[in-house]
Design a protein around this motif. Structure first.
Motif, PDB file in Angstrom:
ATOM      1  N   ASN A 108      -4.640  22.166  10.001  1.00  0.00           N
ATOM      2  CA  ASN A 108      -4.245  21.629  11.309  1.00  0.00           C
ATOM      3  C   ASN A 108      -5.366  20.758  11.854  1.00  0.00           C
ATOM      4  OD1 ASN A 108      -2.735  21.304  13.672  1.00  0.00           O
ATOM      5  ND2 ASN A 108      -3.294  23.310  14.505  1.00  0.00           N
ATOM      6  N   ASN A 109      -5.727  19.740  11.055  1.00  0.00           N
ATOM      7  CA  ASN A 109      -6.886  18.905  11.397  1.00  0.00           C
ATOM      8  C   ASN A 109      -6.841  18.346  12.806  1.00  0.00           C
ATOM      9  OD1 ASN A 109      -7.520  19.377   8.732  1.00  0.00           O
ATOM     10  ND2 ASN A 109      -7.721  17.231   8.168  1.00  0.00           N
ATOM     11  N   ASP A 110      -5.648  17.958  13.273  1.00  0.00           N
ATOM     12  CA  ASP A 110      -5.505  17.348  14.596  1.00  0.00           C
ATOM     13  C   ASP A 110      -5.098  18.343  15.674  1.00  0.00           C
ATOM     14  OD1 ASP A 110      -6.172  14.823  13.583  1.00  0.00           O
ATOM     15  OD2 ASP A 110      -4.099  14.450  12.977  1.00  0.00           O
ATOM     16  N   THR A 137       5.994  34.128   7.151  1.00  0.00           N
ATOM     17  CA  THR A 137       5.375  34.583   8.399  1.00  0.00           C
ATOM     18  C   THR A 137       4.995  33.364   9.216  1.00  0.00           C
ATOM     19  OG1 THR A 137       4.490  36.533   7.256  1.00  0.00           O
ATOM     20  CG2 THR A 137       3.533  35.975   9.403  1.00  0.00           C
ATOM     21  N   LYS A 138       5.808  33.045  10.220  1.00  0.00           N
ATOM     22  CA  LYS A 138       5.515  31.937  11.121  1.00  0.00           C
ATOM     23  C   LYS A 138       4.670  32.451  12.279  1.00  0.00           C
ATOM     24  CE  LYS A 138       9.978  29.752  10.107  1.00  0.00           C
ATOM     25  NZ  LYS A 138      11.252  29.270  10.699  1.00  0.00           N
ATOM     26  N   PHE A 139       3.830  31.591  12.830  1.00  0.00           N
ATOM     27  CA  PHE A 139       2.994  32.043  13.942  1.00  0.00           C
ATOM     28  C   PHE A 139       2.538  30.873  14.794  1.00  0.00           C
ATOM     29  CE2 PHE A 139       0.004  31.068  10.573  1.00  0.00           C
ATOM     30  CZ  PHE A 139      -1.079  30.500  11.221  1.00  0.00           C
ATOM     31  N   HIS A 140       2.115  31.212  16.017  1.00  0.00           N
ATOM     32  CA  HIS A 140       1.430  30.268  16.909  1.00  0.00           C
ATOM     33  C   HIS A 140       0.260  31.010  17.520  1.00  0.00           C
ATOM     34  CE1 HIS A 140       4.322  32.407  19.483  1.00  0.00           C
ATOM     35  NE2 HIS A 140       3.446  32.248  20.457  1.00  0.00           N
ATOM     36  N   TYR A 141      -0.749  30.262  17.942  1.00  0.00           N
ATOM     37  CA  TYR A 141      -1.985  30.868  18.415  1.00  0.00           C
ATOM     38  C   TYR A 141      -1.915  31.274  19.886  1.00  0.00           C
ATOM     39  CZ  TYR A 141      -4.199  29.009  14.175  1.00  0.00           C
ATOM     40  OH  TYR A 141      -4.535  28.723  12.873  1.00  0.00           O
ATOM     41  N   PHE A 147      -0.765  20.559  22.468  1.00  0.00           N
ATOM     42  CA  PHE A 147      -0.716  20.183  21.056  1.00  0.00           C
ATOM     43  C   PHE A 147      -0.845  18.667  20.906  1.00  0.00           C
ATOM     44  CE2 PHE A 147       1.523  24.099  21.772  1.00  0.00           C
ATOM     45  CZ  PHE A 147       1.101  24.924  20.739  1.00  0.00           C
ATOM     46  N   PRO A 148      -2.077  18.148  20.838  1.00  0.00           N
ATOM     47  CA  PRO A 148      -3.334  18.885  20.722  1.00  0.00           C
ATOM     48  C   PRO A 148      -3.956  19.187  22.087  1.00  0.00           C
ATOM     49  CG  PRO A 148      -3.757  16.565  20.451  1.00  0.00           C
ATOM     50  CD  PRO A 148      -2.267  16.691  20.630  1.00  0.00           C
ATOM     51  N   PRO A 149      -4.913  20.096  22.119  1.00  0.00           N
ATOM     52  CA  PRO A 149      -5.698  20.303  23.336  1.00  0.00           C
ATOM     53  C   PRO A 149      -6.752  19.206  23.478  1.00  0.00           C
ATOM     54  CG  PRO A 149      -6.459  21.766  21.610  1.00  0.00           C
ATOM     55  CD  PRO A 149      -5.279  21.016  21.047  1.00  0.00           C
TER      56      PRO A 149
END
Length: 291
Positions: A108-110, A137-141, A147-149
């Motif tokens: 997730n470089n960007d 297994t899908k996930f978000h932080y 997106f992006p911060p």
């Protein structure tokens, strides 16, 4: 010949920015075992089959959705396409205690991806023509709302994870403007579904980008020692618990070698296998490191 003298190798082969960092330990024992096949220029992860007779490697985005098997000489003995998955940005590959193989598609470089996923496969041996994803297994932080911060908070790239006690542990790669070695630790259940990755640690590594930007991780058999890889060092974490990495202690060990190291796995509890990417006339090797 050297590698067979070095080891019976493959096969005859502890949310705290003030976490304690012990002094750097010098060690000059990074040894080349073999060069990677020429076609594998961007290896991003490495793990071992359960019997330790096959080295599994993957490449990152822009490359095939395949897992490659190597033997003890570094010969390519299998190319196993993952038939129901695309390589968006595969950044690490691991195995659990039962020998199951997982791919971390979470590059997730960007810091803008919203399709982060860990893929469990049915891969068993290099003779397979293909392998399937049998768990997604899908996930978000937890904590990421943009997106992006802002570039001062680009802490949501990831190239490193381990499996422990039925959960995945992710160690993020800092790409923030004003890099300071901070990284985040997240916990995700090892099961089918879509989850919020729980933040369980905010830690810091010493040094600049090549010293402290995390590119891979591995855990020992006792689940009490995690090694984080960077281009120039390994960082050994101890003193953590499955739900809290705040008390973790970090021991930095210099490899006395600077290259684009992207992959690490424990061969045994005192031996690491490390791989780096090919860059011009340098890298593209698999190494042994004893500590």
């Amino acid at each position: 010949m050297l590698r067979f003298l070095i080891l019976p190798f493959i096969f005859l082969l502890s949310c705290n920015p003030k976490a304690q960092n012990s002094p750097t330990v010098k060690n000059d024992e990074l040894k080349v075992l073999f060069s990677l096949p020429k076609k594998l220029k961007e290896v991003s992860g490495i793990t071992l089959s359960k019997d330790k007779k096959t080295i599994w490697v993957i490449e990152d985005r822009g490359n095939k959705n395949a897992i490659y098997g190597l033997n003890e000489n570094g010969d390519l003995v299998g190319k196993v396409p993952v038939e129901n998955a695309e390589n968006t940005d595969w950044e690490d590959i691991i195995s659990d205690a039962q020998g199951n193989i997982y791919i971390g598609d979470f590059g997730n470089n960007d810091n803008d991806r919203q399709d982060l996923v860990i893929l469990k496969t049915d891969l068993k041996d290099a003779s397979q023509k293909t392998t399937k994803v049998i768990q997604t297994t899908k996930f978000h932080y937890q904590g990421q709302t943009e997106f992006p911060p802002k570039k001062s908070n680009w802490l949501y790239d990831c190239e490193a994870f381990v499996e422990m006690g039925g959960n995945f542990y992710l160690f993020t790669k800092n790409r923030s403007k004003g890099f300071d070695g901070t990284f985040l630790v997240f916990k995700v259940p090892n099961k089918e579904g879509n989850f919020e990755a729980k933040l369980i640690g905010r830690l810091k590594l010493e040094g600049g980008y090549n010293d402290a930007a995390i590119t891979s991780a591995t855990i020992n058999s006792a689940n009490n020692k995690i090694v984080l890889l960077t281009h120039k060092n390994i960082h050994v974490l101890t003193g953590f618990t499955p739900d809290d990495f705040k008390p973790a202690k970090i021991r930095k060990i210099s490899l006395h070698h600077n290259s684009q190291k992207e992959a690490v796995v424990f061969y045994d509890d005192k031996t690491l296998i490390i791989a780096d990417e090919k860059a011009k006339a340098e890298g593209g090797n698999v190494y042994q490191f004893d500590f």
